[in-house]
Design an enzyme around this catalytic site. Structure first.
Site, mmCIF file in Angstrom:
data_model
loop_
_atom_site.group_PDB
_atom_site.id
_atom_site.type_symbol
_atom_site.label_atom_id
_atom_site.label_comp_id
_atom_site.label_asym_id
_atom_site.label_seq_id
_atom_site.Cartn_x
_atom_site.Cartn_y
_atom_site.Cartn_z
ATOM 1 N N THR B 14 0.826 -1.213 0.000
ATOM 2 C CA THR B 14 0.000 0.000 0.000
ATOM 3 C C THR B 14 0.858 1.260 0.000
ATOM 4 O O THR B 14 0.518 2.238 -0.659
ATOM 5 C CB THR B 14 -0.929 0.037 1.220
ATOM 6 O OG1 THR B 14 -0.144 -0.110 2.397
ATOM 7 C CG2 THR B 14 -1.962 -1.080 1.167
ATOM 8 N N ARG B 46 7.134 -8.456 -5.283
ATOM 9 C CA ARG B 46 7.040 -9.905 -5.387
ATOM 10 C C ARG B 46 6.257 -10.331 -6.628
ATOM 11 O O ARG B 46 6.636 -11.245 -7.327
ATOM 12 C CB ARG B 46 6.386 -10.485 -4.133
ATOM 13 C CG ARG B 46 7.407 -11.074 -3.178
ATOM 14 C CD ARG B 46 6.737 -11.699 -1.993
ATOM 15 N NE ARG B 46 5.946 -10.678 -1.293
ATOM 16 C CZ ARG B 46 5.694 -10.696 0.007
ATOM 17 N NH1 ARG B 46 6.151 -11.673 0.741
ATOM 18 N NH2 ARG B 46 4.989 -9.758 0.584
ATOM 19 N N GLU B 131 12.406 9.650 7.180
ATOM 20 C CA GLU B 131 11.339 10.422 7.836
ATOM 21 C C GLU B 131 10.106 9.565 8.084
ATOM 22 O O GLU B 131 9.450 9.674 9.129
ATOM 23 C CB GLU B 131 10.953 11.631 6.953
ATOM 24 C CG GLU B 131 9.905 12.557 7.537
ATOM 25 C CD GLU B 131 10.386 13.247 8.806
ATOM 26 O OE1 GLU B 131 11.202 14.157 8.725
ATOM 27 O OE2 GLU B 131 9.937 12.849 9.903
ATOM 28 N N VAL B 134 9.296 7.117 11.459
ATOM 29 C CA VAL B 134 8.757 7.527 12.756
ATOM 30 C C VAL B 134 7.552 8.432 12.554
ATOM 31 O O VAL B 134 7.638 9.450 11.854
ATOM 32 C CB VAL B 134 9.819 8.281 13.597
ATOM 33 C CG1 VAL B 134 9.236 8.673 14.947
ATOM 34 C CG2 VAL B 134 11.071 7.446 13.780
ATOM 35 N N GLY B 136 4.872 8.229 10.835
ATOM 36 C CA GLY B 136 4.248 8.299 9.515
ATOM 37 C C GLY B 136 4.496 9.612 8.806
ATOM 38 O O GLY B 136 5.640 9.970 8.513
ATOM 39 N N GLU B 192 -3.238 -5.812 13.181
ATOM 40 C CA GLU B 192 -2.786 -6.990 12.451
ATOM 41 C C GLU B 192 -3.352 -8.267 13.078
ATOM 42 O O GLU B 192 -3.692 -8.290 14.265
ATOM 43 C CB GLU B 192 -1.249 -7.075 12.513
ATOM 44 C CG GLU B 192 -0.512 -5.838 12.070
ATOM 45 C CD GLU B 192 -0.449 -5.695 10.563
ATOM 46 O OE1 GLU B 192 -0.624 -6.698 9.862
ATOM 47 O OE2 GLU B 192 -0.249 -4.562 10.092
ATOM 48 N N LYS B 207 10.826 3.127 16.960
ATOM 49 C CA LYS B 207 10.748 4.565 16.645
ATOM 50 C C LYS B 207 11.437 5.387 17.729
ATOM 51 O O LYS B 207 12.142 6.360 17.438
ATOM 52 C CB LYS B 207 9.284 4.964 16.505
ATOM 53 C CG LYS B 207 8.577 4.249 15.349
ATOM 54 C CD LYS B 207 7.066 4.452 15.432
ATOM 55 C CE LYS B 207 6.342 3.724 14.314
ATOM 56 N NZ LYS B 207 4.882 3.672 14.548
#
Lengths: 429, 429
Positions: B14, B46, B131, B134, B136, B192, B207
């Site tokens: 994504t 992949r 950047e 950490v 996002g 998840e 982070k």
């Protein structure tokens, strides 16, 4: 890169002395981070003998601040004199013409002359930097110029004046009226003896015009900022807003769209679940909404010698590292001139407060004006007998064009039913 | 500088697809801001045929992701494969060795191998940027590396894991227990299937170790982060904290002092008037406290394809502009190795929650353990009969050394009076 970056400072008020104090205190750390030392070599100020709490006898003294711009030993000039024109501007022009990088905290000068100075700096291949000009120590110029640079920015807005936010916070916490809190703030030194620059929104407008240019790639257009300050707020405004789930904040807000560039400083109602609702005291906070990053928030101390010095020296570190480019994130020739957008076209919800005369027919008159202008009312509250003896009517409208609200208020202008000018605040959507 | 910056991307999940989408959508604006276009030239993933919602047939396809690091046509390699070692690390090494700048969102790899890669990048005179690793889309690496660079940082802390904050927000809003909310978050795709990396604090620790190195000029020391996640929190913890004026947040917190480098991920009580108390949902927020700037806050979306792509492309823009330097704000040889600080030496206030057996003498036993360890109790609340039928005792201590609290809990370990392991949270001071 181990040669020191040699700095000349013009203006030794609290911020100028703060910059010297910072470099004294953190110099070793700064040298590690910048890859070379940053050294003050020359200073200029009005009074050489004044005790500033820092020893300036180590530095070359230059009587004429403008002459500092040609000081042989300096690579960078830091301007902390203030004022949009006069010696500050003369120094900026002189410094850049002499091939020196230029750092300033001067929002008024950048708002008025930033584009001219950016062009000159590009021509001379030197840095022009002004992180400290917006939101004090908060790296929001960098945040827009670099951090959010991948995004199309939908809007940028924030709390840009600490004095106003301090006053609003006190009004909110203590239920007091504006004039009362202002007098206290002045007595304590949190507001200037002549506070109009702050409380009438001019200072916030300077900052907003700088942010807008960075966010949208538009030529700076300070003259197009519509400015309303907080002078006419009363305790009831804040109480009524609170009862509805909002806090009152003076926001600078800029948007760019097909209709042009919209820039406004105005008291807003901020929903209590928005981060700006929790920014109290003299803190500044800026939100940028990007098409990929979403909502970014930068927050911190908006004024004071320490935070402002932090931003000035951050600019110096960028220059020492050689990590700088065009002041407005792109070459000034790439900035586009945008006409001011028509606020009447904007859609939003409005908070309207009327101080009314306690007589038959007042509500009907207000309601009729709203209806005739096509304003749809979401809620209306009338409360009797405030401390001042007046009657307060507050209205929250449904979303609609601002033009309709303006028309409704025009219809009511001069009405014998009103005890004063209505207060119109925008609700942050 | 009008030559495009040519980018190779490894990993088209994504985020990888988001980077391509971002460059497609904002390419013109990015070229204005960066001074030259940023162009994707090659990709590796992949499955070449998978529908990612973006057309990748325009780009050269490279089967071997590691081989992408030697791709002739690329100036920069973007790694979005993930994993601390394996192909991601091999690609990083290959890219830098081939003289290409390297951009990654891979917090695990940077936490484990950042120093090695920074050294290699310096030797090869290329950029290493992370950047997106950490918080996002929030430019907090830049905020520390540059924005706050003039300051000695006293501590850096924040909400570094969006999944945990989402779960805590739901527990807070709805009074539910951890397991219940986690199951819902998994069902909705916010957590998840194997959530341990997030909820046990490992992701936040990755982070934090990156932030600590930037803030303090210390060598990255991920192995020294003390990590506790949110798995053992119950609804009563959040309710009791709320009654005391606090919100529960999983914070990563790092401090540097004479005793060494302190790094901890742990649930904390955050006072309701602190900005982090108002950060809800999957948002990330980082606070840095500098000796001149005071408290800086950076807040925004901590994950997601759009925000992460925004940070990746911000790094690319810095590289396109030539505005980059050492990854950790200073040459890696200047970073100092610090021993881990002894947490027992830290002074603070603690929140302790005991699930106890409902019998005579339990309170006396707990109180005696506190007294014997020298822990001073500020408040103690016992409430009977939770939903689960247990009895809950919560204690807030006065400020004191953490060692004493640890000793008190040691004394109580294995006690027949306790129905489970006590919960110890730190109160953010």
């Amino acid at each position: 890169m181990t040669q020191p970056l040699r700095v000349a400072i013009a203006g030794l008020g609290t911020v100028g002395a703060g910059v010297i104090r910072l470099i004294d205190a953190n110099g070793e750390l700064i040298a590690r981070r910048a890859g070379r030392p940053i050294e003050v070599v020359a200073v200029s100020a009005r009074d050489r003998a004044k005790d500033r709490g820092v020893d300036i006898s180590r530095f070359a003294w230059v009587d004429d601040p403008v002459g500092l711009g040609r000081h042989e030993g300096a690579d960078v000039v830091v301007e902390l004199i203030g004022g949009s024109d006069g010696p500050a501007l003369a120094l900026a022009r002189t410094s850049v013409a002499a091939g020196k990088s230029f750092v300033t905290a001067n929002k008024a000068m950048i708002a008025h002359h930033g584009l001219e100075l950016a062009r000159a700096a590009e021509d001379a291949d030197v840095a022009l930097k002004f992180e400290a000009a917006v939101a004090g120590g908060v790296p929001v110029i960098k945040g827009l110029r670099e951090g959010a640079a991948a995004n199309e920015i939908a809007r940028v807005y924030g709390i840009l004046n600490g004095t106003c936010n301090f006053i609003l916070s006190r009004m909110e916490a203590e239920g007091r009226d504006f004039a009362d809190v202002l007098a206290e703030a002045q007595a304590k030194g949190f507001a200037e003896a002549d506070p109009s620059f702050d409380i009438d929104g001019v200072d916030a407008a300077h900052k907003l015009s700088i942010l807008a240019s960075l966010a949208f790639g538009t030529s700076p257009a300070f003259g197009d900022v519509a400015v309303t300050g907080i002078r006419n707020l009363i305790a009831a405004d804040i109480a009524e807003a609170g009862a509805l789930g909002y806090r009152v904040r003076l926001l600078g807000l800029a948007e760019a769209n097909a209709g042009g560039l919209f820039q406004r400083v105005h008291p807003h109602l901020v929903p209590v679940d928005h981060p700006l609702a929790h920014v109290t005291g003299a803190t500044n906070a800026v939100v940028a909404e990007g098409n990929f990053v979403g909502r970014l928030l930068f927050q911190g101390a908006g004024a004071g010698d320490g935070p402002t010095a932090s931003a000035v020296v951050a600019d110096l570190i960028d220059i020492a590292r050689g990590e700088f480019g065009p002041a407005y994130a792109m070459p000034s020739a790439s900035l586009t001139a945008q006409p001011p957008a028509d606020p009447g076209e904007r859609r939003g919800r409005a908070f309207l407060r009327f101080a009314v005369v306690d007589k038959v027919g007042v509500l009907a008159e207000i309601a009729a004006a709203m209806r005739d202008a096509g304003v749809s009312i979401e809620s209306l509250i009338q409360r009797g007998a405030t401390a001042g003896g007046g009657v307060i009517v507050t209205i929250v409208t449904h979303e609609g064009p601002e033009r309709c609200v303006a028309q409704a208020l025009d219809k009511l202008a001069g009405s014998q039913s009103l005890a004063g000018k209505p207060m119109w605040m925008h609700i942050l959507g």
